[in-house]
Scaffold this motif. Structure first.
Motif, PDB file in Angstrom:
ATOM      1  N   VAL A 118       0.832  -1.199   0.000  1.00 39.08           N
ATOM      2  CA  VAL A 118       0.000   0.000   0.000  1.00 39.08           C
ATOM      3  C   VAL A 118       0.869   1.252   0.000  1.00 39.08           C
ATOM      4  N   GLU A 119       0.486   2.225  -0.827  1.00 40.64           N
ATOM      5  CA  GLU A 119       1.136   3.530  -0.882  1.00 40.64           C
ATOM      6  C   GLU A 119       0.179   4.574  -0.309  1.00 40.64           C
ATOM      7  N   PHE A 120       0.647   5.327   0.693  1.00 48.20           N
ATOM      8  CA  PHE A 120      -0.131   6.421   1.273  1.00 48.20           C
ATOM      9  C   PHE A 120       0.476   7.737   0.821  1.00 48.20           C
ATOM     10  N   ARG A 121      -0.386   8.700   0.459  1.00 48.84           N
ATOM     11  CA  ARG A 121       0.079  10.018   0.027  1.00 48.84           C
ATOM     12  C   ARG A 121      -0.713  11.103   0.731  1.00 48.84           C
ATOM     13  N   GLU A 122       0.038  12.057   1.276  1.00 48.49           N
ATOM     14  CA  GLU A 122      -0.544  13.290   1.746  1.00 48.49           C
ATOM     15  C   GLU A 122       0.026  14.366   0.831  1.00 48.49           C
ATOM     16  N   VAL A 123      -0.202  15.616   1.073  1.00 50.29           N
ATOM     17  CA  VAL A 123       0.201  16.682   0.152  1.00 50.29           C
ATOM     18  C   VAL A 123       1.669  16.553  -0.253  1.00 50.29           C
ATOM     19  N   HIS A 124       2.585  16.539   0.702  1.00 49.54           N
ATOM     20  CA  HIS A 124       4.012  16.486   0.379  1.00 49.54           C
ATOM     21  C   HIS A 124       4.708  15.243   0.926  1.00 49.54           C
ATOM     22  N   GLU A 125       3.950  14.297   1.442  1.00 49.96           N
ATOM     23  CA  GLU A 125       4.560  13.116   2.047  1.00 49.96           C
ATOM     24  C   GLU A 125       4.079  11.853   1.356  1.00 49.96           C
ATOM     25  N   PHE A 126       4.935  10.820   1.429  1.00 47.91           N
ATOM     26  CA  PHE A 126       4.665   9.548   0.782  1.00 47.91           C
ATOM     27  C   PHE A 126       5.184   8.435   1.686  1.00 47.91           C
ATOM     28  N   ALA A 127       4.415   7.366   1.821  1.00 46.55           N
ATOM     29  CA  ALA A 127       4.847   6.212   2.615  1.00 46.55           C
ATOM     30  C   ALA A 127       4.353   4.943   1.933  1.00 46.55           C
ATOM     31  N   LYS A 128       5.183   3.903   2.002  1.00 49.25           N
ATOM     32  CA  LYS A 128       4.813   2.612   1.427  1.00 49.25           C
ATOM     33  C   LYS A 128       4.968   1.539   2.502  1.00 49.25           C
ATOM     34  N   VAL A 129       3.940   0.688   2.625  1.00 50.37           N
ATOM     35  CA  VAL A 129       3.962  -0.383   3.624  1.00 50.37           C
ATOM     36  C   VAL A 129       3.558  -1.697   2.972  1.00 50.37           C
ATOM     37  N   ASP A 130       4.001  -2.814   3.573  1.00 52.88           N
ATOM     38  CA  ASP A 130       3.713  -4.135   3.014  1.00 52.88           C
ATOM     39  C   ASP A 130       2.263  -4.569   3.241  1.00 52.88           C
ATOM     40  N   LYS A 131       1.777  -4.424   4.480  1.00 50.92           N
ATOM     41  CA  LYS A 131       0.424  -4.876   4.811  1.00 50.92           C
ATOM     42  C   LYS A 131      -0.275  -3.833   5.655  1.00 50.92           C
ATOM     43  N   VAL A 132      -1.584  -3.661   5.411  1.00 46.83           N
ATOM     44  CA  VAL A 132      -2.390  -2.704   6.167  1.00 46.83           C
ATOM     45  C   VAL A 132      -3.765  -3.305   6.422  1.00 46.83           C
ATOM     46  N   LYS A 133      -4.255  -3.094   7.640  1.00 49.19           N
ATOM     47  CA  LYS A 133      -5.637  -3.439   7.958  1.00 49.19           C
ATOM     48  C   LYS A 133      -6.368  -2.129   8.198  1.00 49.19           C
ATOM     49  N   ILE A 134      -7.423  -1.901   7.449  1.00 51.64           N
ATOM     50  CA  ILE A 134      -8.222  -0.686   7.588  1.00 51.64           C
ATOM     51  C   ILE A 134      -9.597  -1.075   8.106  1.00 51.64           C
ATOM     52  N   VAL A 135     -10.014  -0.420   9.179  1.00 51.45           N
ATOM     53  CA  VAL A 135     -11.358  -0.599   9.728  1.00 51.45           C
ATOM     54  C   VAL A 135     -12.056   0.739   9.555  1.00 51.45           C
ATOM     55  N   ALA A 136     -13.104   0.764   8.748  1.00 53.25           N
ATOM     56  CA  ALA A 136     -13.783   2.009   8.416  1.00 53.25           C
ATOM     57  C   ALA A 136     -15.233   1.978   8.872  1.00 53.25           C
ATOM     58  N   CYS A 137     -15.626   3.023   9.601  1.00 49.76           N
ATOM     59  CA  CYS A 137     -16.982   3.154  10.111  1.00 49.76           C
ATOM     60  C   CYS A 137     -17.566   4.471   9.618  1.00 49.76           C
ATOM     61  N   ASP A 138     -18.861   4.631   9.773  1.00 46.71           N
ATOM     62  CA  ASP A 138     -19.524   5.867   9.405  1.00 46.71           C
ATOM     63  C   ASP A 138     -19.067   6.966  10.360  1.00 46.71           C
TER      64      ASP A 138
END
Length: 146
Positions: A118-138
């Motif tokens: 997974v690649e995460f991007r914010e305005v001027h930052e970038f990060a790459k990780v092998d595995k991510v668990k995302i828990v998303a709620c309303d």
């Protein structure tokens, strides 16, 4: 029904703490039987802040400074406040892209995604990780609806 066996050698203070814990458990069971309307998500109890709060409450219960029922009420208030604060105060946005969606689940209005590479991007930052668990709620309601 709860039984206290005579083979345990308990001091009067330990016995009163045990009785308070049993009474709190009964009170909590009564609360849990009510519908889950207006209960906030409990996801954030497993964060550093949530774990530290729970450890502190456990210690206060052990020393007899608060009752287990009060500790339970504090945790419910923590759930409500953290959900409200994150909903109203956090304005940052992050985008992400994954090479593989490993698993996904939707249960009780909660999405759980397991992503690989997974690649995460914010305005001027970038990060790459092998595995991510995302828990998303309303995030708009921050409360259970079912």
């Amino acid at each position: 029904m709860y039984l206290l066996h005579s083979r345990f050698s308990t001091k009067p203070k330990e016995l009163s703490i045990l009785k308070n814990a049993i009474n709190a458990k009964k009170s909590i069971e009564k609360v849990i039987q009510l519908p889950f309307l207006n209960m906030s998500y409990q996801l954030y109890r497993n964060t550093t802040l949530g774990n530290t709060l729970q450890e502190s409450l456990d210690e206060l219960i052990q020393y007899g400074h608060i009752t287990p029922t009060l500790a339970f009420k504090v945790l419910l208030q923590f759930d409500k406040c953290i959900n409200t604060a994150l909903n109203q105060r956090v304005k940052a946005r992050v985008t992400f892209k994954a090479n593989k969606l490993n698993t996904y689940r939707f249960c009780d209005n909660v999405w759980t995604l397991m992503l690989n590479e997974v690649e995460f991007r914010e305005v001027h930052e970038f990060a790459k990780v092998d595995k991510v668990k995302i828990v998303a709620c309303d995030g708009k309601s921050g409360e259970f609806t079912g």
